[in-house]
Enzyme design. Sequence first.
Site, PDB file in Angstrom:
ATOM      1  N   ARG A   1     -37.011   5.348  51.996  1.00  0.00           N
ATOM      2  CA  ARG A   1     -36.107   5.923  52.995  1.00  0.00           C
ATOM      3  C   ARG A   1     -36.592   5.691  54.421  1.00  0.00           C
ATOM      4  O   ARG A   1     -35.787   5.477  55.319  1.00  0.00           O
ATOM      5  CB  ARG A   1     -35.908   7.408  52.703  1.00  0.00           C
ATOM      6  CG  ARG A   1     -35.181   7.637  51.379  1.00  0.00           C
ATOM      7  CD  ARG A   1     -34.884   9.083  51.137  1.00  0.00           C
ATOM      8  NE  ARG A   1     -34.189   9.255  49.864  1.00  0.00           N
ATOM      9  CZ  ARG A   1     -33.731  10.424  49.428  1.00  0.00           C
ATOM     10  NH1 ARG A   1     -33.895  11.509  50.169  1.00  0.00           N
ATOM     11  NH2 ARG A   1     -33.124  10.506  48.263  1.00  0.00           N
TER      12      ARG A   1
ATOM     13  N   ASP B   1     -26.101  22.790  57.999  1.00  0.00           N
ATOM     14  CA  ASP B   1     -26.984  21.791  57.417  1.00  0.00           C
ATOM     15  C   ASP B   1     -27.842  21.223  58.537  1.00  0.00           C
ATOM     16  O   ASP B   1     -27.498  21.332  59.721  1.00  0.00           O
ATOM     17  CB  ASP B   1     -26.184  20.677  56.732  1.00  0.00           C
ATOM     18  CG  ASP B   1     -26.989  19.967  55.646  1.00  0.00           C
ATOM     19  OD1 ASP B   1     -26.807  20.285  54.453  1.00  0.00           O
ATOM     20  OD2 ASP B   1     -27.818  19.107  56.001  1.00  0.00           O
TER      21      ASP B   1
END
Length: 289
Positions: free
Chosen positions: A47, A156
């Site tokens: 990632r 979030d």
Amino acid sequence: MNAALHQPRRVVGGEMSDAVFAAVSRIAHREAGLVLAQSKMAMVKSRLTRRLRVLKLPSFEDYIEFVENPGNAGEMPFLVSALTTNVSHFFREKHHFDRLKSEVLPPLLKKAAAGGRVRIWSAGCSNGQETYSMAMTLLEMDPNILSRDVRILGTDIDNDVLQTAREGFYANTMLSGLEDNHLRDWFSAESLEGEEGYRASQKLRDLVTYRKLNLHGDWPMNGCFDIIFCRNVVIYFDEDTQTRLYQRFQNILSDDGWLFLGHSERIGEAANSLFTSSGVTAYRVAKGA
């Protein structure tokens, strides 16, 4: 720059050193309370390689130096987002929504019909499937819900998933959990940038407000919540961070409020006095807590 991090020099696609992984872990824990097991190194490497490419940095060591530079604070949200997994679907863990309909929401909707205030929080709302599942449940139970003082907050740490949630458009690959009647009643077929999918109705979107929030940081919300969904989030945190989070949830919940966790999550012994178990990964604020 720590010499242990900077030697040997790595190129994009090379191996990630233990020193770099340890540095990433420290930053993730400091900034967002995340805990990265050594077994996650391959995932972290994959990632963060994407971030190196975006930033045109040649090595993981350079990335650590870049992130730790106070002038590059804007990269931190991208780092945290890269290390968390935003996987969700509509009506995930259906037993929770069954509990909402049978036990949790009826008294709250009665209160709302009498002019009372009801607030629901999805902490870690990802792409918005959870919040829109809540909104569908509310509208199906009370078609006049938009005229009541009832609102859902979705938060979030990832701006990208919040943008998806606000737009309410879901490609056909993101519709898992929805049945034909849901699509018929609450969505419209659309195409976005050449991709076929469905958009949540204005009624669903009007019930929900989305905000960026790091659970590890300050919470700007005013007033109490009646229900908090925080599912498949605390698995990223160590036990001490979880305990502090449960204490904060307890502080912001109403006296008879509900907390729902993910299927693999449990309230640990250190926070047992704060909540009483009330079904599978469903908890109520303990009396006198």
